[in-house]
Scaffold this motif. Structure first.
Motif, mmCIF file in Angstrom:
data_model
loop_
_atom_site.group_PDB
_atom_site.id
_atom_site.type_symbol
_atom_site.label_atom_id
_atom_site.label_comp_id
_atom_site.label_asym_id
_atom_site.label_seq_id
_atom_site.Cartn_x
_atom_site.Cartn_y
_atom_site.Cartn_z
ATOM 1 N N TYR A 1 -4.233 0.886 -2.074
ATOM 2 C CA TYR A 1 -3.749 -0.444 -2.456
ATOM 3 C C TYR A 1 -2.948 -0.347 -3.749
ATOM 4 O O TYR A 1 -3.342 0.360 -4.697
ATOM 5 N N TYR B 1 -9.564 2.553 11.451
ATOM 6 C CA TYR B 1 -8.160 2.657 11.827
ATOM 7 C C TYR B 1 -7.932 4.037 12.437
ATOM 8 O O TYR B 1 -8.592 5.009 12.080
ATOM 9 N N LEU C 1 -5.778 11.089 12.743
ATOM 10 C CA LEU C 1 -6.524 10.856 11.501
ATOM 11 C C LEU C 1 -7.259 9.525 11.660
ATOM 12 O O LEU C 1 -6.623 8.502 11.956
ATOM 13 N N TYR D 1 -9.934 -1.166 0.820
ATOM 14 C CA TYR D 1 -9.949 0.146 0.181
ATOM 15 C C TYR D 1 -10.254 1.183 1.249
ATOM 16 O O TYR D 1 -11.208 1.044 2.013
ATOM 17 N N PHE D 2 -9.428 2.227 1.273
ATOM 18 C CA PHE D 2 -9.498 3.216 2.342
ATOM 19 C C PHE D 2 -10.173 4.500 1.886
ATOM 20 O O PHE D 2 -10.048 4.908 0.724
ATOM 21 N N GLY D 3 -10.838 5.136 2.832
ATOM 22 C CA GLY D 3 -11.330 6.480 2.624
ATOM 23 C C GLY D 3 -10.241 7.504 2.891
ATOM 24 O O GLY D 3 -9.131 7.145 3.312
ATOM 25 N N PRO D 4 -10.544 8.788 2.681
ATOM 26 C CA PRO D 4 -9.534 9.848 2.864
ATOM 27 C C PRO D 4 -9.278 10.196 4.321
ATOM 28 O O PRO D 4 -8.292 10.859 4.636
ATOM 29 N N SER E 1 -1.428 13.093 3.875
ATOM 30 C CA SER E 1 -2.768 13.532 4.274
ATOM 31 C C SER E 1 -3.893 12.826 3.530
ATOM 32 O O SER E 1 -5.020 13.315 3.512
ATOM 33 N N GLN E 2 -3.581 11.693 2.902
ATOM 34 C CA GLN E 2 -4.642 10.909 2.250
ATOM 35 C C GLN E 2 -4.727 9.534 2.907
ATOM 36 O O GLN E 2 -3.865 9.153 3.707
ATOM 37 N N GLY E 3 -5.771 8.768 2.566
ATOM 38 C CA GLY E 3 -5.872 7.397 3.051
ATOM 39 C C GLY E 3 -4.929 6.482 2.280
ATOM 40 O O GLY E 3 -4.537 6.787 1.153
ATOM 41 N N PRO E 4 -4.530 5.356 2.874
ATOM 42 C CA PRO E 4 -3.684 4.409 2.155
ATOM 43 C C PRO E 4 -4.356 3.920 0.875
ATOM 44 O O PRO E 4 -5.579 3.768 0.818
ATOM 45 N N LEU F 1 -9.321 6.647 9.885
ATOM 46 C CA LEU F 1 -9.500 6.100 8.548
ATOM 47 C C LEU F 1 -10.522 4.981 8.562
ATOM 48 O O LEU F 1 -10.521 4.132 9.460
ATOM 49 N N ARG G 1 -9.811 14.074 10.023
ATOM 50 C CA ARG G 1 -8.760 14.565 10.923
ATOM 51 C C ARG G 1 -9.415 15.174 12.150
ATOM 52 O O ARG G 1 -10.157 16.158 12.046
ATOM 53 N N TYR H 1 0.862 -1.173 0.000
ATOM 54 C CA TYR H 1 0.000 0.000 0.000
ATOM 55 C C TYR H 1 0.899 1.224 0.000
ATOM 56 O O TYR H 1 2.064 1.153 0.396
#
Lengths: 113, 114
Positions: free
Chosen positions: A46, B35, B88, B104-107, A41-44, B90, B110, A36
């Motif tokens: 894949y 997370y 943060l 799959y992760f969101g943004p 400042s963003q989400g991980p 997640l 914060r 990943y």
């Protein structure tokens, strides 16, 4: 869960291939290697995963050694937008949602213009 | 649609406030995750929901209360937080399919606790 070791940081020139190594010497037979990345400042996000064969997709290639104790993520033509923390994760895949992603400290890849 | 959305993007709350974080996905995923990520640290798993049931709680303090009202929504209710809970947060989702499971992760949201 098997642990991974990655260099804390790497530099790469824009347009060149970025090769990110990962050691996972305690990996066992049913554990996949996942990659990943996390842009600031963003989400991980894949990237790719594999078990024992090399894998390629539109983002990257994953090369896993024959003994499976290490792997390399290859970004073939790095751009400035590839600057991110790259996480190599080894996890079992028994199926089902109870599998955990345990993130290590990752490698900060800085792509230089 | 391969997107996980999270609201709000930013949240400031006092230690006596009650607030909620929201996560939504429309990919038909039946597993959803929360997370927590502190600055300059990797994400750490808090909760896992599988088929709308809580399957993993990683010993998270009770001031964090997750809820999965349906297969597309995941909430995290916050009450009496401490400043050290600033981070943060997640959300992620995944299929439950055979031996392959990609999250799959969101943004993220914060959160700042004052």
């Amino acid at each position: 869960d098997a642990k991974t070791t990655q260099p804390p940081s790497m530099d790469c020139a824009e347009g060149r291939a970025a090769n990110l190594p990962c050691n996972h010497s305690t990996i066992s037979g049913n554990e996949y290697v996942y990659w990943y990345r996390q842009i600031h400042s963003q989400g991980p996000q894949y990237i790719i995963h594999g078990l024992k064969n090399n894998e390629t997709n539109e983002m990257a290639s994953l090369i896993i050694t024959e003994d499976r104790k290490s792997s390399t993520l290859i970004l073939p033509h790095a751009t400035l937008r590839d600057t991110a923390v790259y996480y190599c994760i080894v996890r079992p895949n028994y199926g089902g949602a109870t599998n955990k992603l345990i993130f290590g400290t990752g490698t900060l890849l800085a792509v230089q213009p | 649609d391969t997107e996980v959305t999270q609201t709000p993007k930013h949240l400031v709350m006092g230690m006596t406030n009650k607030k909620s974080l929201k996560c939504e996905q429309h990919m038909g995923h039946r597993a959803m995750y929360w997370y927590k990520q502190k600055a300059k640290k990797p994400p750490e798993l808090m909760f896992v929901y599988s088929y709308e049931k809580l399957s993993i709680n990683e010993s998270v303090p009770s001031r964090f209360s997750p809820e999965c009202p349906n297969s597309s929504l995941l909430n995290l209710h916050l009450h009496a937080l401490q400043p050290e809970d600033s981070a943060l947060y997640l959300c992620a989702s995944s299929h439950i399919q055979g031996l392959q499971e990609t999250q799959y992760f969101g943004p993220g949201t914060r959160l700042l606790v004052l």
